[in-house]
Design an enzyme around this catalytic site. Sequence first.
Site, PDB file in Angstrom:
ATOM      1  N   GLU A  98       1.013  -1.151   0.139  1.00 35.19           N
ATOM      2  CA  GLU A  98       0.053   0.211  -0.038  1.00 35.19           C
ATOM      3  C   GLU A  98       0.957   1.305  -0.051  1.00 35.19           C
ATOM      4  OE1 GLU A  98      -3.816  -1.976   2.350  1.00 35.19           O
ATOM      5  OE2 GLU A  98      -2.869  -0.220   3.140  1.00 35.19           O
ATOM      6  N   CYS A 111       3.435   8.509   0.761  1.00 33.14           N
ATOM      7  CA  CYS A 111       4.077   7.543   1.852  1.00 33.14           C
ATOM      8  C   CYS A 111       4.573   6.230   0.986  1.00 33.14           C
ATOM      9  CB  CYS A 111       3.077   7.350   2.963  1.00 33.14           C
ATOM     10  SG  CYS A 111       3.596   6.349   4.326  1.00 33.14           S
ATOM     11  N   CYS A 118       5.991  -6.142   7.690  1.00 32.28           N
ATOM     12  CA  CYS A 118       7.289  -5.546   8.333  1.00 32.28           C
ATOM     13  C   CYS A 118       7.560  -6.964   9.507  1.00 32.28           C
ATOM     14  CB  CYS A 118       6.738  -4.586   9.172  1.00 32.28           C
ATOM     15  SG  CYS A 118       8.185  -3.556  10.064  1.00 32.28           S
ATOM     16  N   CYS A 122       6.116  -3.924  16.212  1.00 34.05           N
ATOM     17  CA  CYS A 122       5.470  -2.876  17.121  1.00 34.05           C
ATOM     18  C   CYS A 122       4.049  -3.371  17.494  1.00 34.05           C
ATOM     19  CB  CYS A 122       5.440  -1.515  16.476  1.00 34.05           C
ATOM     20  SG  CYS A 122       7.361  -0.885  15.900  1.00 34.05           S
ATOM     21  N   CYS A 125       0.881  -1.350  15.913  1.00 32.82           N
ATOM     22  CA  CYS A 125       0.857  -1.120  14.547  1.00 32.82           C
ATOM     23  C   CYS A 125       0.263  -2.379  13.544  1.00 32.82           C
ATOM     24  CB  CYS A 125       2.354  -1.073  13.874  1.00 32.82           C
ATOM     25  SG  CYS A 125       2.425  -0.631  12.311  1.00 32.82           S
ATOM     26  N   GLY A 165       6.887  -1.643   6.488  1.00 33.78           N
ATOM     27  CA  GLY A 165       8.301  -2.026   6.332  1.00 33.78           C
ATOM     28  C   GLY A 165       9.025  -1.195   7.573  1.00 33.78           C
ATOM     29  N   GLU A 166      10.419  -1.616   7.709  1.00 34.66           N
ATOM     30  CA  GLU A 166      11.323  -0.863   8.398  1.00 34.66           C
ATOM     31  C   GLU A 166      12.277  -0.689   7.328  1.00 34.66           C
ATOM     32  OE1 GLU A 166      14.009   0.922   9.765  1.00 34.66           O
ATOM     33  OE2 GLU A 166      12.674   0.755  11.058  1.00 34.66           O
ATOM     34  N   SER A 197      11.865   7.032   7.907  1.00 34.34           N
ATOM     35  CA  SER A 197      11.706   6.854   9.229  1.00 34.34           C
ATOM     36  C   SER A 197      12.166   5.567   9.657  1.00 34.34           C
ATOM     37  CB  SER A 197      10.122   6.949   9.370  1.00 34.34           C
ATOM     38  OG  SER A 197       9.497   6.666  10.746  1.00 34.34           O
ATOM     39  N   SER A 220      11.183   6.819  15.310  1.00 29.35           N
ATOM     40  CA  SER A 220       9.909   6.510  15.883  1.00 29.35           C
ATOM     41  C   SER A 220      10.220   6.191  17.345  1.00 29.35           C
ATOM     42  CB  SER A 220       9.343   5.179  15.216  1.00 29.35           C
ATOM     43  OG  SER A 220       7.985   5.228  15.621  1.00 29.35           O
ATOM     44  N   LEU A 221      10.342   7.027  18.338  1.00 26.76           N
ATOM     45  CA  LEU A 221      10.620   6.850  19.736  1.00 26.76           C
ATOM     46  C   LEU A 221       9.384   6.303  20.412  1.00 26.76           C
ATOM     47  CD1 LEU A 221      12.776   7.113  21.758  1.00 26.76           C
ATOM     48  CD2 LEU A 221      11.971   9.580  22.260  1.00 26.76           C
ATOM     49  N   ASN A 297      -3.944   5.731  15.990  1.00 30.94           N
ATOM     50  CA  ASN A 297      -5.171   5.512  15.049  1.00 30.94           C
ATOM     51  C   ASN A 297      -5.812   3.975  15.368  1.00 30.94           C
ATOM     52  OD1 ASN A 297      -4.830   7.987  13.413  1.00 30.94           O
ATOM     53  ND2 ASN A 297      -3.105   7.226  12.584  1.00 30.94           N
ATOM     54  N   CYS A 340      -1.242   6.618   9.852  1.00 30.65           N
ATOM     55  CA  CYS A 340       0.009   6.075  10.327  1.00 30.65           C
ATOM     56  C   CYS A 340      -0.558   4.817  11.169  1.00 30.65           C
ATOM     57  CB  CYS A 340       0.428   6.908  11.381  1.00 30.65           C
ATOM     58  SG  CYS A 340       2.180   6.293  12.098  1.00 30.65           S
TER      59      CYS A 340
END
Length: 349
Positions: A98, A111, A118, A122, A125, A165-166, A197, A220-221, A297, A340
Amino acid sequence: MSNDSRHAKTPLIGMNHSDLIALCHQAGVKPVHADHILASVFRRYNTNIADIPRIPLALHSYLNEHVSMFEPTCSAEQLAADGTRKLVLQMPDGKAVETVLIEGGKRLTQCISTQVGCAVGCTFCLTATAGLTRNLSAAEMVAEIMAGQRISGQKVSNIVLMGMGEPLHNYDAVKQFLNIVTDPKGMAFSPNRVTLSTSGMVPAIYRMLEDKFPCNLAVSLNATTDEVRNRIIPINKKYPIAKLMQAVRAYIQERGHKRVLIEYVMLAGINDSIEDAMRLCQLLEGLNCTINLLPFNPYPGSAFKRPDQSTVHAFQAVLVEAKLIAIERKSKGREISAACGQLITEIRK
């Protein structure tokens, strides 16, 4: 010709200027034709080799034999009321990713996904729930931009590698992608309009510095203690906050004027307290950074909740009082699962 046989050739949109000069040498023609190819493909969005102007017939023949001009198929498209557009793109092997186009004034931000799924895991996510299928190639990432501009009929002005993905798990392909999109002879995006990111791949951040990645950095902390970050971003167990912030400080020192973006997804009752805000001030003291506050979200089945607006405002006020630049990012495209942390809904069907 089948998609498989086309994809077996080298994708033209995955080649940079040096690659095309080498190709011209192999074809026995002048290297100046590399410029003509890049201009035709990336400035005029020509996806037909036969229509590339100002190149000799011998080069046309060589291109037809050795390269491909694949375009992913758009299998689904959704348009939100705020103008956000989400595309599900089918790659030649049938895998889907996507990509999201976000309107903002005179800007159109895309984006970009760097992987199918991924592996970071996380816990807040949605993309992470599917795990990792495979990396995307540089050509496939470029194809996301080409498809986005073709389908929307608009020129993308900003690129954020914040999709599925990372990016730093797919380091080499992402490096190649960044070199293609920022090449003045190619897509010619300003490095200041490209942001990568990461969830905190510390060794790769140092490697980015060595390789002089032409982009901005976002981290992304999402937590101010290792106890919380271990729960929501498992790689923190390998690269804890202290090591991550050391890498961020090194990045800022090395890049000088470059401001790092600190992303902070706010999870109700998890990381949104005033105490968290105060610890965040301490972590970021003296850093040239901007903090993006992203209220969570929600998606069906998630164990997390979005904080109420008063909590977000109180958290932000602490940061502002400490002279930090803190912005609440208004999520766009939430009703079409384009915000996000929401990318994956369609590809799981």
